[in-house]
Write a protein that holds these residues in place. Structure first.
Motif, mmCIF file in Angstrom:
data_model
loop_
_atom_site.group_PDB
_atom_site.id
_atom_site.type_symbol
_atom_site.label_atom_id
_atom_site.label_comp_id
_atom_site.label_asym_id
_atom_site.label_seq_id
_atom_site.Cartn_x
_atom_site.Cartn_y
_atom_site.Cartn_z
ATOM 1 N N ASN A 194 3.153 13.348 2.231
ATOM 2 C CA ASN A 194 2.041 12.608 2.813
ATOM 3 C C ASN A 194 2.535 11.886 4.077
ATOM 4 O O ASN A 194 3.541 11.160 4.024
ATOM 5 C CB ASN A 194 1.541 11.584 1.779
ATOM 6 N N PRO A 195 1.860 12.058 5.211
ATOM 7 C CA PRO A 195 2.341 11.428 6.458
ATOM 8 C C PRO A 195 2.451 9.910 6.355
ATOM 9 O O PRO A 195 3.216 9.293 7.102
ATOM 10 C CB PRO A 195 1.267 11.811 7.490
ATOM 11 N N LEU A 196 1.740 9.291 5.428
ATOM 12 C CA LEU A 196 1.800 7.824 5.309
ATOM 13 C C LEU A 196 3.184 7.344 4.864
ATOM 14 O O LEU A 196 3.549 6.195 5.113
ATOM 15 C CB LEU A 196 0.736 7.327 4.320
ATOM 16 N N LEU A 197 3.965 8.235 4.220
ATOM 17 C CA LEU A 197 5.313 7.839 3.810
ATOM 18 C C LEU A 197 6.204 7.599 5.034
ATOM 19 O O LEU A 197 7.204 6.900 4.946
ATOM 20 C CB LEU A 197 5.941 8.923 2.913
ATOM 21 N N MET A 198 5.811 8.183 6.173
ATOM 22 C CA MET A 198 6.560 7.978 7.417
ATOM 23 C C MET A 198 5.968 6.818 8.217
ATOM 24 O O MET A 198 6.354 6.562 9.344
ATOM 25 C CB MET A 198 6.514 9.248 8.295
ATOM 26 N N ASP A 199 5.008 6.138 7.621
ATOM 27 C CA ASP A 199 4.286 5.088 8.351
ATOM 28 C C ASP A 199 4.321 3.761 7.593
ATOM 29 O O ASP A 199 3.370 2.985 7.632
ATOM 30 C CB ASP A 199 2.835 5.564 8.567
ATOM 31 N N GLY A 200 5.403 3.553 6.839
ATOM 32 C CA GLY A 200 5.607 2.248 6.214
ATOM 33 C C GLY A 200 5.125 2.118 4.780
ATOM 34 O O GLY A 200 5.311 1.079 4.154
ATOM 35 N N TYR A 201 4.529 3.188 4.239
ATOM 36 C CA TYR A 201 4.061 3.120 2.843
ATOM 37 C C TYR A 201 5.159 3.665 1.927
ATOM 38 O O TYR A 201 5.748 4.702 2.205
ATOM 39 C CB TYR A 201 2.787 3.955 2.652
ATOM 40 N N GLY A 202 5.405 2.956 0.797
ATOM 41 C CA GLY A 202 6.427 3.422 -0.137
ATOM 42 C C GLY A 202 5.832 4.269 -1.239
ATOM 43 O O GLY A 202 6.505 5.057 -1.889
ATOM 44 N N GLY A 205 -1.590 5.372 -2.874
ATOM 45 C CA GLY A 205 -2.691 5.456 -3.825
ATOM 46 C C GLY A 205 -4.012 5.371 -3.082
ATOM 47 O O GLY A 205 -4.113 5.817 -1.932
ATOM 48 N N CYS A 206 -5.029 4.782 -3.706
ATOM 49 C CA CYS A 206 -6.323 4.614 -3.037
ATOM 50 C C CYS A 206 -6.184 3.633 -1.869
ATOM 51 O O CYS A 206 -5.457 2.635 -1.974
ATOM 52 C CB CYS A 206 -7.345 4.063 -4.015
ATOM 53 N N ALA A 207 -6.922 3.884 -0.789
ATOM 54 C CA ALA A 207 -6.790 3.067 0.414
ATOM 55 C C ALA A 207 -7.036 1.571 0.180
ATOM 56 O O ALA A 207 -6.261 0.745 0.671
ATOM 57 C CB ALA A 207 -7.730 3.609 1.495
ATOM 58 N N PRO A 208 -8.064 1.186 -0.588
ATOM 59 C CA PRO A 208 -8.309 -0.262 -0.729
ATOM 60 C C PRO A 208 -7.214 -0.984 -1.509
ATOM 61 O O PRO A 208 -7.130 -2.209 -1.435
ATOM 62 C CB PRO A 208 -9.634 -0.341 -1.508
ATOM 63 N N CYS A 209 -6.405 -0.249 -2.266
ATOM 64 C CA CYS A 209 -5.415 -0.875 -3.154
ATOM 65 C C CYS A 209 -3.980 -0.551 -2.750
ATOM 66 O O CYS A 209 -3.060 -0.676 -3.559
ATOM 67 C CB CYS A 209 -5.659 -0.419 -4.588
ATOM 68 N N THR A 210 -3.788 -0.124 -1.521
ATOM 69 C CA THR A 210 -2.443 0.262 -1.070
ATOM 70 C C THR A 210 -2.153 -0.360 0.286
ATOM 71 O O THR A 210 -2.991 -0.285 1.194
ATOM 72 C CB THR A 210 -2.328 1.798 -0.922
ATOM 73 N N LEU A 214 6.816 -4.426 2.571
ATOM 74 C CA LEU A 214 7.569 -5.421 3.331
ATOM 75 C C LEU A 214 9.051 -5.150 3.078
ATOM 76 O O LEU A 214 9.417 -4.475 2.109
ATOM 77 C CB LEU A 214 7.202 -6.833 2.861
ATOM 78 N N ALA A 215 9.909 -5.694 3.941
ATOM 79 C CA ALA A 215 11.361 -5.452 3.807
ATOM 80 C C ALA A 215 11.850 -5.844 2.415
ATOM 81 O O ALA A 215 11.512 -6.916 1.913
ATOM 82 C CB ALA A 215 12.100 -6.249 4.873
ATOM 83 N N GLY A 216 12.610 -4.957 1.787
ATOM 84 C CA GLY A 216 13.235 -5.262 0.499
ATOM 85 C C GLY A 216 12.365 -5.013 -0.714
ATOM 86 O O GLY A 216 12.824 -5.193 -1.845
ATOM 87 N N GLU A 217 11.113 -4.640 -0.530
ATOM 88 C CA GLU A 217 10.242 -4.427 -1.683
ATOM 89 C C GLU A 217 10.528 -3.076 -2.336
ATOM 90 O O GLU A 217 10.928 -2.125 -1.671
ATOM 91 C CB GLU A 217 8.771 -4.459 -1.241
ATOM 92 N N ASP A 218 10.273 -2.980 -3.679
ATOM 93 C CA ASP A 218 10.438 -1.679 -4.308
ATOM 94 C C ASP A 218 9.261 -0.783 -3.936
ATOM 95 O O ASP A 218 8.235 -1.248 -3.435
ATOM 96 C CB ASP A 218 10.711 -1.785 -5.826
ATOM 97 N N ALA A 219 9.434 0.513 -4.162
ATOM 98 C CA ALA A 219 8.517 1.514 -3.601
ATOM 99 C C ALA A 219 7.058 1.294 -3.989
ATOM 100 O O ALA A 219 6.151 1.637 -3.233
ATOM 101 C CB ALA A 219 8.969 2.907 -4.015
ATOM 102 N N ARG A 220 6.809 0.719 -5.174
ATOM 103 C CA ARG A 220 5.426 0.584 -5.625
ATOM 104 C C ARG A 220 4.832 -0.799 -5.360
ATOM 105 O O ARG A 220 3.714 -1.096 -5.767
ATOM 106 C CB ARG A 220 5.330 0.944 -7.116
ATOM 107 N N GLY A 222 3.607 -2.008 -2.801
ATOM 108 C CA GLY A 222 2.413 -1.968 -1.955
ATOM 109 C C GLY A 222 1.153 -1.544 -2.688
ATOM 110 O O GLY A 222 0.087 -1.398 -2.087
ATOM 111 N N ARG A 223 1.260 -1.318 -4.003
ATOM 112 C CA ARG A 223 0.099 -0.912 -4.798
ATOM 113 C C ARG A 223 -0.474 -2.145 -5.493
ATOM 114 O O ARG A 223 0.244 -2.870 -6.172
ATOM 115 C CB ARG A 223 0.511 0.139 -5.844
ATOM 116 N N TRP A 224 -1.747 -2.385 -5.371
ATOM 117 C CA TRP A 224 -2.434 -3.566 -5.948
ATOM 118 C C TRP A 224 -1.664 -4.852 -5.615
ATOM 119 O O TRP A 224 -1.477 -5.724 -6.466
ATOM 120 C CB TRP A 224 -2.597 -3.429 -7.470
ATOM 121 N N ALA A 225 -1.186 -4.959 -4.376
ATOM 122 C CA ALA A 225 -0.402 -6.132 -3.977
ATOM 123 C C ALA A 225 -1.245 -7.390 -4.159
ATOM 124 O O ALA A 225 -2.446 -7.404 -3.872
ATOM 125 C CB ALA A 225 0.038 -5.981 -2.526
ATOM 126 N N GLY A 226 -0.617 -8.465 -4.649
ATOM 127 C CA GLY A 226 -1.337 -9.718 -4.872
ATOM 128 C C GLY A 226 -2.073 -9.734 -6.186
ATOM 129 O O GLY A 226 -2.744 -10.706 -6.531
#
Ligand code: SF4
Length: 236
Positions: A194-202, A205-210, A214-220, A222-226
């Motif tokens: 997926n091209p998004l993996l080259m664009d800062g996503y680890g 998933g679905c766009a509203p929940c991904t 940030l630096a040092g975060e584990d790969a997931r 960015g999913r349901w952050a917060g």
């Protein structure tokens, strides 16, 4: 699947899965998938989120024309749909797209807009868990791309186990892999990602929940952050 396999009860399948999990713990991903294809034939499929096509690629080597099941939640990034289309076009696999019972507009009309912000568990249930359960009905075994290093909730993923919720054998052929192993396989075989993996996503998933990592975060992360939510319910 042989007639004998067809006649196995759930308890026998569970025993088979647990035994295979022990025996195949140190086997290669390809060997694990070959075992699954030989054991379950057409009643085996691979589910893919189209974050990358690594497991789909491995499975196509083990079983040409294998079913690749993709859940189109209606909330995917265009890049994810593009990855699905590219996989279908270039790989020797049979892509099956599952959709929820309701479109996003129908869900909005019944539950109100942006259910993903107000009740993500219900949204995931309607748009992921339910359609997958229905879509997997005809299969006795399914493979995923889960890896132990992705997050603490996945640290004990067996390479072959029993999915008690769905009463199926669940295969995670790259459970022991690291991100470096994935990157090496992608580079060696020119696998679609997926091209998004080259664009800062680890993890994608679905766009509203991904969101991007940030630096040092584990790969997931960015999913349901917060939100305390870490899994969509497909793997619980
Ligand atoms: Fe809904 Fe978000 Fe779950 Fe997708 S990941 S089904 S948008 S809550």
């Amino acid at each position: 699947m042989t007639t004998a396999q067809e006649e196995r009860t759930d308890d026998e399948l569970k025993q088979l899965a647990e035994q295979a999990g022990r025996e195949l713990e140190n086997a290669s991903a390809l060997e694990i998938l070959q075992w699954a294809a030989d054991t379950f034939g057409k009643r085996f499929c691979v589910t893919s989120s189209m974050e990358d096509a690594v497991v789909a690629h491995l499975a196509s080597r083990a079983a040409k024309g294998v079913d690749i099941v993709f859940l189109d939640t209606g909330y995917h990034f265009p890049e994810t749909i593009g990855t699905r289309d590219a996989v279908e076009a270039v790989m020797d696999v049979n892509v099956i797209t599952l959709t929820p019972r309701q479109t996003v507009a129908e869900q909005d009309a019944e539950y109100g807009p942006q259910l993903h912000d107000r009740d993500p568990d219900l949204c995931c249930k309607l748009r992921k868990v339910q359609p997958l359960e229905e879509g997997l009905t005809g299969y006795r075994a399914w493979a995923t791309g889960l890896r132990r290093d992705e997050s603490p909730t996945r640290a004990n993923t067996p390479v072959v186990g029993w999915d008690d919720k769905r009463r199926k054998v669940k295969i995670s052929p790259i459970a022991r892999w690291t991100q470096d192993d994935v990157d090496a396989y992608v580079a060696e075989h020119g696998v679609l990602t997926n091209p998004l993996l080259m664009d800062g996503y680890g993890s994608v998933g679905c766009a509203p929940c991904t969101r991007r990592l940030l630096a040092g975060e584990d790969a997931r992360a960015g999913r349901w952050a917060g939100n305390a939510k870490t899994e969509c319910g497909l793997h619980g």
